[in-house]
Motif scaffolding. Structure first.
Motif, short mmCIF file in Angstrom:
data_model
loop_
_atom_site.label_atom_id
_atom_site.label_comp_id
_atom_site.label_asym_id
_atom_site.label_seq_id
_atom_site.Cartn_x
_atom_site.Cartn_y
_atom_site.Cartn_z
N PHE A 359 0.83 -1.21 0.00
CA PHE A 359 0.00 0.00 0.00
C PHE A 359 0.86 1.25 0.00
N GLU A 360 1.94 1.25 0.78
CA GLU A 360 2.79 2.44 0.86
C GLU A 360 3.36 2.80 -0.51
N ILE A 361 3.70 1.78 -1.31
CA ILE A 361 4.22 2.04 -2.66
C ILE A 361 3.12 2.64 -3.53
N VAL A 362 1.92 2.07 -3.43
CA VAL A 362 0.79 2.59 -4.23
C VAL A 362 0.46 4.02 -3.84
N ALA A 363 0.51 4.32 -2.53
CA ALA A 363 0.07 5.63 -2.04
C ALA A 363 1.13 6.72 -2.20
N GLU A 364 2.39 6.33 -2.47
CA GLU A 364 3.47 7.31 -2.54
C GLU A 364 3.18 8.40 -3.58
N GLY A 365 3.06 9.65 -3.10
CA GLY A 365 2.82 10.78 -3.98
C GLY A 365 1.41 10.86 -4.53
N ARG A 366 0.50 10.04 -4.01
CA ARG A 366 -0.89 10.02 -4.51
C ARG A 366 -1.87 10.26 -3.38
N ASP A 367 -3.13 10.37 -3.70
CA ASP A 367 -4.17 10.55 -2.69
C ASP A 367 -4.32 9.27 -1.88
N GLY A 368 -4.09 9.37 -0.56
CA GLY A 368 -4.09 8.20 0.30
C GLY A 368 -5.42 7.47 0.34
N LYS A 369 -6.51 8.23 0.41
CA LYS A 369 -7.83 7.60 0.48
C LYS A 369 -8.15 6.84 -0.80
N GLN A 370 -7.82 7.46 -1.94
CA GLN A 370 -8.08 6.80 -3.22
C GLN A 370 -7.23 5.53 -3.34
N ALA A 371 -5.97 5.63 -2.93
CA ALA A 371 -5.09 4.46 -2.97
C ALA A 371 -5.63 3.35 -2.07
N ALA A 372 -6.12 3.72 -0.87
CA ALA A 372 -6.66 2.73 0.06
C ALA A 372 -7.89 2.05 -0.53
N ASN A 373 -8.76 2.83 -1.18
CA ASN A 373 -9.96 2.25 -1.79
C ASN A 373 -9.60 1.21 -2.84
N TRP A 374 -8.63 1.55 -3.69
CA TRP A 374 -8.26 0.61 -4.75
C TRP A 374 -7.57 -0.63 -4.19
N VAL A 375 -6.72 -0.45 -3.19
CA VAL A 375 -6.00 -1.60 -2.61
C VAL A 375 -6.97 -2.51 -1.85
N ILE A 376 -7.82 -1.92 -1.02
CA ILE A 376 -8.72 -2.73 -0.18
C ILE A 376 -9.86 -3.33 -1.00
N ASN A 377 -10.57 -2.48 -1.73
CA ASN A 377 -11.79 -2.95 -2.39
C ASN A 377 -11.52 -3.75 -3.65
N GLU A 378 -10.68 -3.20 -4.51
CA GLU A 378 -10.45 -3.88 -5.79
C GLU A 378 -9.41 -5.00 -5.66
N LEU A 379 -8.22 -4.66 -5.14
CA LEU A 379 -7.13 -5.65 -5.13
C LEU A 379 -7.36 -6.73 -4.08
N PHE A 380 -7.54 -6.34 -2.81
CA PHE A 380 -7.73 -7.35 -1.76
C PHE A 380 -8.97 -8.19 -2.03
N GLY A 381 -10.03 -7.53 -2.53
CA GLY A 381 -11.25 -8.26 -2.84
C GLY A 381 -11.00 -9.34 -3.88
N ARG A 382 -10.26 -8.99 -4.92
CA ARG A 382 -9.97 -9.96 -5.98
C ARG A 382 -9.00 -11.05 -5.49
N LEU A 383 -8.00 -10.65 -4.71
CA LEU A 383 -7.06 -11.64 -4.17
C LEU A 383 -7.78 -12.67 -3.30
N ASN A 384 -8.69 -12.20 -2.45
CA ASN A 384 -9.46 -13.12 -1.60
C ASN A 384 -10.31 -14.06 -2.44
N LYS A 385 -10.94 -13.51 -3.46
CA LYS A 385 -11.80 -14.31 -4.33
C LYS A 385 -11.01 -15.41 -5.03
N GLU A 386 -9.76 -15.07 -5.44
CA GLU A 386 -8.94 -16.02 -6.19
C GLU A 386 -8.06 -16.89 -5.29
N GLY A 387 -8.12 -16.63 -3.96
CA GLY A 387 -7.29 -17.41 -3.04
C GLY A 387 -5.81 -17.09 -3.16
N LEU A 388 -5.49 -15.82 -3.48
CA LEU A 388 -4.10 -15.41 -3.64
C LEU A 388 -3.68 -14.48 -2.50
#
Length: 503
Positions: A359-388
């Motif tokens: 997350f820290e790499i994604v958020a570096e120099g970017r909007d923290g809330k937007q980065a958190a939304n993409w990491v938690i909702n999109e990425l973590f959600g997909r990783l959990n679904k795929e068992g990764l």
């Protein structure tokens, strides 16, 4: 953010018996395998999954004349763990022999630390909810050798012994009886695991047995625990039973629930709880007696004559302290304070050190809330679904950051970003190049957008009249424009033009 200097302690778990209410009192002894390539007193490898009896030195197998030599790196790891738990570091400690016979203990004794442990009193703050936490006092951390592994299911008539684990360094983290419920016990082990993974002192792999817990459970009437806290007199508490070698958070909770109810039923029936060691059978969902609980004198402890007292310098401890990483509570507080994240989102992102680093790499120099939304909702959600896991994620932090950059520049909309995410997940590639090559850029040319808006308004006069009477219906026109442009029209521009045309 939770202030760890002032928080509300969770209420103790109340269990209703047939004759009255009871409260739980729990203490844990957590055995954490030190993250080290070599064992505590030999240079043998600690690699998991090696051929049986291949990672064994003469010292580990107790060959005559072999003398132990302490591994300085393992000592440093124990000190680092103590510092991470805000504990006192003892500059002088000593190793003792704990004498007992077991087939997978070749020496006939275990080298441990009873009288003079390397780490003294510390604490762990276990968050249970926003503003609600349990402070669990750490009594000590001592270093000791692990035993080997007995295998009973390879032959109907014989047992086999694998000495690969013999002599691997363990840290035994002993808590005070401060835990008051099954969920707290699991959360405490989870917090310890989190801290040690941040420190790099234990990988916390419970499946491989690298983190195991002995759970001490007792029950007492309401109010008795408070008397113990005031007086320090353990007689106010019930007799404890130890549930041995637990390596699952779920099983820890189940075992505590069962054991507490077993003790309550016994006491209310006029019986007494016998101090003993028990095992949990997850198939039957019950604990069963293993052996009577030994006291320290039963092991005939005495100082190990082959090892001098372990003396370390304060300057060495200070050097370790200076190299300490940011710990999870500190990182969580920074995410809330500096990035404006909610405590919940910050907790999700810092729960695992690898996730937090991503997350820290994604958020570096970017909007923290937007980065958190993409990491938690999109990425973590997909990783959990795929068992990764984050380590096996098809999308890198740099790629996800690239998606967020394209949104921020106005090159793509949120809808297009989700399509782009899907392409990156399946095919990989550079986000900006994919958008350019596939014509995915959103249309920001107001003239082009206005032309589509005019066409749709002209084709739907009845809907125009309804929208003029009820402005909320303007959303229908926005949807039609986005549909007609394949989702490429800038949504903000579309909204503004539709509102203007229907005014």
């Amino acid at each position: 953010m939770l202030d760890h200097l002032s928080f509300t302690a969770p209420e103790p778990k109340i269990i209703a018996g047939a004759k009255g209410d009871w409260e739980l009192v729990i203490g844990l002894e957590v055995h954490a395998q030190v993250a080290s390539k070599a064992k505590l007193f030999s240079g043998a490898s600690t690699e998991f999954g090696a051929e049986p009896n291949s990672n064994v030195a003469f010292v580990d197998s107790a060959m005559p004349g072999m003398l132990p030599v302490v591994n300085e790196f393992c000592v440093a790891q124990a000190v680092r763990t103590g510092l991470g738990l805000k504990a006192a570091i003892n500059l002088v400690s000593a190793f003792d022999r704990k004498n007992y016979f077991y087939p997978d203990l070749p020496q006939g004794y275990q080298i441990s630390q009873l009288y003079h442990p390397i780490v003294g009193e510390g604490e762990v703050i276990v968050d249970m909810a926003p503003g609600v936490a349990r402070r669990v006092r750490i009594e000590r951390i001592h270093m000791e050798q692990d035993a080997g592994k007995s295998i009973h299911d390879m032959d109907p008539n014989m047992s086999f012994v694998d000495l690969n684990r013999t002599g691997v360094a363990l840290m035994e983290i002993v808590s005070r009886p401060d835990i008051r419920g099954p969920e707290e016990a699991a959360a405490y082990v989870s917090k310890l695991r989190q801290i040690m993974r941040y420190l790099g002192t234990c990988d916390g792999n419970m499946q491989n047995g690298n983190l195991r817990a002995d759970v001490n459970v007792s029950v007492c009437p309401p109010g008795a625990y408070e008397k113990y806290i005031e007086s320090g007199d353990f007689s106010h508490l019930g007799t404890r039973c130890e549930i041995k070698n637990m390596n699952s958070l779920r099983f820890i909770q189940q075992a505590i629930e069962y054991e507490a109810r077993r003790q309550i039923a016994l006491l209310e029936d006029g019986g007494t709880v016998v101090q003993e060691t028990r095992l949990y059978d997850p198939d039957k969902g019950e604990t069963r007696s293993m052996r009577s609980k030994e006291e320290a004198h039963d092991y005939r402890y005495f100082p190990d004559p082959d090892l001098l007292p372990l003396e370390i310098e304060q300057a060495w401890v200070d050097d370790i302290a200076a190299s300490m990483p940011e710990l999870p509570d500190e990182k969580k507080a920074r995410f809330v304070r500096d990035m404006g994240l909610s405590e919940y989102d910050a907790g999700v992102l810092t729960a695992d050190v690898d996730n937090a680093n991503f997350f820290e790499i994604v958020a570096e120099g970017r909007d923290g809330k937007q980065a958190a939304n993409w990491v938690i909702n999109e990425l973590f959600g997909r990783l959990n679904k795929e068992g990764l896991t984050i380590e096996t994620s098809p999308i890198s932090a740099a790629q996800l950051g690239g998606v967020i950059d394209l949104i921020a520049k106005g090159d793509i909309s949120g809808k297009i970003a989700k399509d782009l995410f899907e392409i990156l997940w399946i095919e990989g590639g550079d986000p900006a190049e994919i958008v350019e090559a596939r014509g995915m850029k959103q249309v920001t040319d107001l003239g082009a957008i206005e032309k589509v808006v005019d066409e749709i308004i002209a084709a739907n006069p009845a809907q125009v009249e309804k929208a003029k009477q009820n402005p909320k219906l303007a959303g229908w026109f926005v949807g039609q424009v986005l549909k007609a442009t394949g989702g490429k029209a800038n949504p903000a521009a579309v909204n503004e033009l539709v509102a203007k045309k229907l005014a």
